[in-house]
Structures are given as C-alpha cells and as structure tokens.
Design a protein around this motif. Structure first.
Motif, PDB file in Angstrom:
ATOM      1  N   GLN A 102       0.849  -1.176   0.000  1.00 25.22           N
ATOM      2  CA  GLN A 102       0.000   0.000   0.000  1.00 25.22           C
ATOM      3  C   GLN A 102       0.890   1.233   0.000  1.00 25.22           C
TER       4      GLN A 102
ATOM      5  N   PRO B 216      -6.210  -0.745   3.586  1.00 26.85           N
ATOM      6  CA  PRO B 216      -6.457  -0.811   2.145  1.00 26.85           C
ATOM      7  C   PRO B 216      -7.705  -1.623   1.837  1.00 26.85           C
ATOM      8  N   GLN B 217      -8.225  -1.445   0.626  1.00 23.35           N
ATOM      9  CA  GLN B 217      -9.393  -2.203   0.204  1.00 23.35           C
ATOM     10  C   GLN B 217      -9.016  -3.654  -0.070  1.00 23.35           C
TER      11      GLN B 217
ATOM     12  N   LEU C 167      -8.553  -7.043  -2.084  1.00 25.86           N
ATOM     13  CA  LEU C 167      -8.258  -7.254  -3.498  1.00 25.86           C
ATOM     14  C   LEU C 167      -9.267  -8.228  -4.084  1.00 25.86           C
ATOM     15  N   THR C 168     -10.217  -7.699  -4.830  1.00 27.16           N
ATOM     16  CA  THR C 168     -11.238  -8.499  -5.496  1.00 27.16           C
ATOM     17  C   THR C 168     -11.136  -8.271  -6.997  1.00 27.16           C
TER      18      THR C 168
ATOM     19  N   ILE D 134     -12.085  -4.718  -7.793  1.00 25.55           N
ATOM     20  CA  ILE D 134     -10.994  -3.772  -7.495  1.00 25.55           C
ATOM     21  C   ILE D 134      -9.917  -3.876  -8.571  1.00 25.55           C
ATOM     22  N   PHE D 135      -9.596  -5.125  -8.989  1.00 23.77           N
ATOM     23  CA  PHE D 135      -8.586  -5.330 -10.031  1.00 23.77           C
ATOM     24  C   PHE D 135      -9.004  -4.611 -11.316  1.00 23.77           C
TER      25      PHE D 135
ATOM     26  N   GLN E  61      -8.962  -0.651 -10.759  1.00 26.66           N
ATOM     27  CA  GLN E  61      -7.616  -0.085 -10.682  1.00 26.66           C
ATOM     28  C   GLN E  61      -6.927  -0.119 -12.047  1.00 26.66           C
TER      29      GLN E  61
ATOM     30  N   VAL F  87      -2.993  -1.867  -8.976  1.00 31.46           N
ATOM     31  CA  VAL F  87      -3.876  -2.913  -8.456  1.00 31.46           C
ATOM     32  C   VAL F  87      -3.555  -3.197  -6.993  1.00 31.46           C
ATOM     33  N   PHE F  88      -2.270  -3.405  -6.680  1.00 32.23           N
ATOM     34  CA  PHE F  88      -1.890  -3.766  -5.319  1.00 32.23           C
ATOM     35  C   PHE F  88      -1.931  -2.565  -4.375  1.00 32.23           C
TER      36      PHE F  88
ATOM     37  N   ARG G 281      -4.394  -0.499  -4.333  1.00 31.95           N
ATOM     38  CA  ARG G 281      -5.797  -0.541  -3.911  1.00 31.95           C
ATOM     39  C   ARG G 281      -6.287   0.814  -3.399  1.00 31.95           C
TER      40      ARG G 281
END
Length: 397
Positions: free
Chosen positions: A78, A84-85, A87-88, A91-92, A95, A160-161, A163
């Motif tokens: 992060q 942080p949100q 990772l789904t 979200i992927f 982002q 992506v990571f 988030r």
C-alpha cells in the motif's frame, strides 16, 4: 524484483547456449550499477548522524534507516496509511481502468494506441531461426520481455496492489508513483512507432499511401510532446503557489509570545512552518514540534517511527500532556485538522486550538481572538484538490 527477473532471463539464455563466462560478466556489471544506484540511500544514514535541520524520520540508526528505505510506515502493498481495500476482481478491474485512464490523460489517446502496438509487439519475433530444417522457430527478445514486465509491474500491477481508488483527492498521491511507469511506456511507445512505420512501409499499396502513413506517425511523435508541454505547464508550475506559505505566516502571526506549538495538520504546513522557523529564523520565541516527527526530532521515543494508529496516539497523549503540565505560563497551541484526535482539552482560537491540562481551565475564559488581524492567503487559479481542501478548512476556521 524486476532486476532479478531480468537476470534470470539472461541466465537462462546463457546456460542454454553454454555462455557461462558471458553471463558472469553481465552479472558483475549489472551488480555494480545496481549498487551504485542504491548507494544514494547511504546519504540518509550518514547525513542523519550530522543532525541536519531536515531529518525525515531521523534515520541515523540501522533500524530506522531500514524503515525509511523499506517504507515500513505504509506497509508492503500500500502507498498510504490506513486500511487498504480488499483485493477483489472488481478492485482489479477498476484499478486497471484507472491506470489506463490516467495514461490516456497523460499521453493522449493516439499516444496510448501507439503504445498498445508496442505492447503487442512482444508477440512478434524480431527474427526467426530456420536452422531446424524447414520449420521456422521464433526467437524471443529477452530485453523486450523485460520492458513489458517493467511496464506492467510499475504501472498496472502497482495500481492494483496499491488498492487506492483514483479520485480527485487521491490523484496527487498516485501521480507521483505513476511517473515511473512512463519510462518503459515511452520506450514501448517508440517501439510501437517503429512497428507502425515498418508495417506501413511493407504494406502492399501505393508509395503515396505509404509515405502519408509514415508522415502521420511522425507528426504524432512531434505533436505529443509539444501538446503535453503546453497543457501541463500551467498545472505543474508553482510560481504562484503561495497558499501554504501564507497559511504558515498566518499561524505565526496568531501565536502569542513564548508559545509552544504542536503541528499536526498536513505535511505541507509542517514543511512551511519548519522553513519559517529554521531557515528564515522567524519567531525564535516559539518552540515548534511536528507531531509526526517528520521535520522535527522525535520527542516521543526511539520507536515512535514504527508505531501507528492507537498506540501512536496513546504515546502522544502521554508525552504532550506532560509537556503541557510543565509548560507553566507558556501558552500551548495546536495546528490540527482533528482536535479530538488526542484527548487533550482544546479550545478553538482562530486558526489554532489552545490546549490546557483540563477542560476546567477554559471555564470563564472565552477565546479572545482578533479576527481583523488575520492574514489573507493567496490561492492560484490552477490549485489542485488537496490544496483546495486545505484552503476550505482555512475558511471554515
């Protein structure tokens, strides 16, 4: 991590062709340049031991130096403090979309399309090996694969990571990390232009069409940097960015003589205050403390840089309460967004909050602030969202 991946590719190629001596030479030279690049961080460790005016997180010990180097305060995956949100897939997708939206805003849609040609070029072998009979065997370019990997890891995968959704309030955070991905992006853009011009030249059509196609690509290559320079110059110039400086001057103007000041409002304000106190030597009667211990030395203990959340606030409550208790006749003030973040009693006094040992100390003592003496602030026309938010809080106070 990308360097290691690149070396593994080179090592695989070398072992496959029995060129061990060559790979050792490559590894030796690569290691020298990697260490040379990392050596700049040693400046933090060495300079911090000289007690400079600005000593971010005071990295004079090996442990604190590693915390700064590894960005321990933020975590491994992060770029901002907080939770942080998860990772789904949603979200992927979001982002990834946000990254390419920012990329299009930066290099325009035509530039992104040319970059896409460069991205797809890794599917095309740069040459073919026909030594195995009549069969054609593709020979991949490892440097191109590394370039593609660098673009993905510093760009899309980083977003992506991280988030962190791309909004008007977070874009200023993501943009500083976005710049790194532009290095492989520009190289892929150039590669895309190369394949476009070569493809147009090999196309089975008239020479006029071929020449016109190449000319269009050349015009795009010339137009893009000119367009970016013209549109971004006004956004990046800071020649009229006086808001934080004016706000810092207003804070100093608001403080009574011999005051103690705890600043926990925004990094920009802490840097401006430290500039006014340390560099311009204004108000030497004021004792200034950055509650995050970024631009002033930590008064909260050696481990203060490694604790966050409630433990850090508990530490602040203990240390700051004791300082207020021992302050005697010296008034204590806070410059903060969140006066209730610590349990120290506070009373708003203009831009600042007056602090006391107990709430009873404010009884019968209404805040007496001369609002007509408040300094004005200058806000530039191209002010970003964060600065506007800061200005809005200034108006609210």
């Amino acid at each position: 991590g990308l360097f290691i991946i690149y070396i593994l590719f080179l090592q695989y190629r070398a072992l496959a062709s029995q060129r061990i001596k060559n790979i050792l030479q490559i590894l030796s030279f690569a290691l020298i340049f990697v260490l040379a690049g990392l050596s700049i961080y040693l400046y933090l460790l060495l300079r911090s031991r000289q007690q400079p005016v600005y000593d971010w997180e005071d990295p004079e010990t090996i442990n604190r130096f590693l915390n700064v180097f590894l960005r321990s305060r933020y975590g491994s995956f992060q770029i901002a403090q907080g939770q942080p949100q998860p990772l789904t897939f949603l979200i992927f997708w979001r982002q990834t979309y946000d990254y390419f939206r920012l990329l299009i805003e930066t290099i325009t849609l035509p530039g992104t399309l040319i970059l896409a040609v460069g991205l797809l070029s890794y599917l095309l072998p740069l040459n073919k090996d026909k030594s195995a009979g009549n069969k054609t065997r593709r020979k991949w370019n490892v440097n191109l694969i590394f370039l593609l990997t660098a673009f993905l890891f510093t760009g899309v995968f980083f977003f992506v990571f991280a988030r962190l959704p791309l909004t008007s309030k977070t874009q200023f955070i993501l943009e500083r990390f976005f710049v790194l991905s532009l290095v492989p992006a520009v190289l892929l853009f150039a590669l895309g232009g190369f394949y476009l011009t070569r493809g147009i030249g090999l196309a089975k059509n008239s020479s006029i069409v071929s020449t016109a196609g190449k000319l269009i690509v050349i015009i795009i290559f010339i137009f893009l940097p000119v367009r970016l320079a013209l549109t971004n110059n006004r956004q990046v110039t800071q020649r009229r960015a006086y808001l934080f400086y004016d706000y810092g001057r207003a804070v100093l103007h608001s403080l009574p003589s011999q005051s103690l000041l705890f600043a926990d409002r925004a990094d920009e304000l802490e840097f401006v205050l430290s500039y006014l106190f340390y560099t311009k030597a204004l108000r030497p009667d004021i004792k200034f403390t950055d509650c995050n211990a970024g631009v002033s030395r930590s008064i909260y203990g050696e481990d203060y840089y490694s604790i966050w959340g409630k433990p850090r606030l508990d530490r602040r409550n203990i240390v700051e309460s004791e300082i207020i208790r021992q302050a005697g006749n010296r008034p204590v003030y806070y410059a903060t967004f969140l006066p209730l973040q610590t349990n120290i009693p506070k009373q708003q006094t203009g831009l600042l909050y007056r602090a006391a040992e107990t709430a009873d100390d404010f009884a019968g003592k209404p805040a007496n602030y001369l609002w007509d003496e408040l300094l004005t602030v200058r806000v530039a026309a191209n002010t970003d969202e964060r600065t506007l938010s800061f200005y809005g809080s200034y108006v609210d106070l």
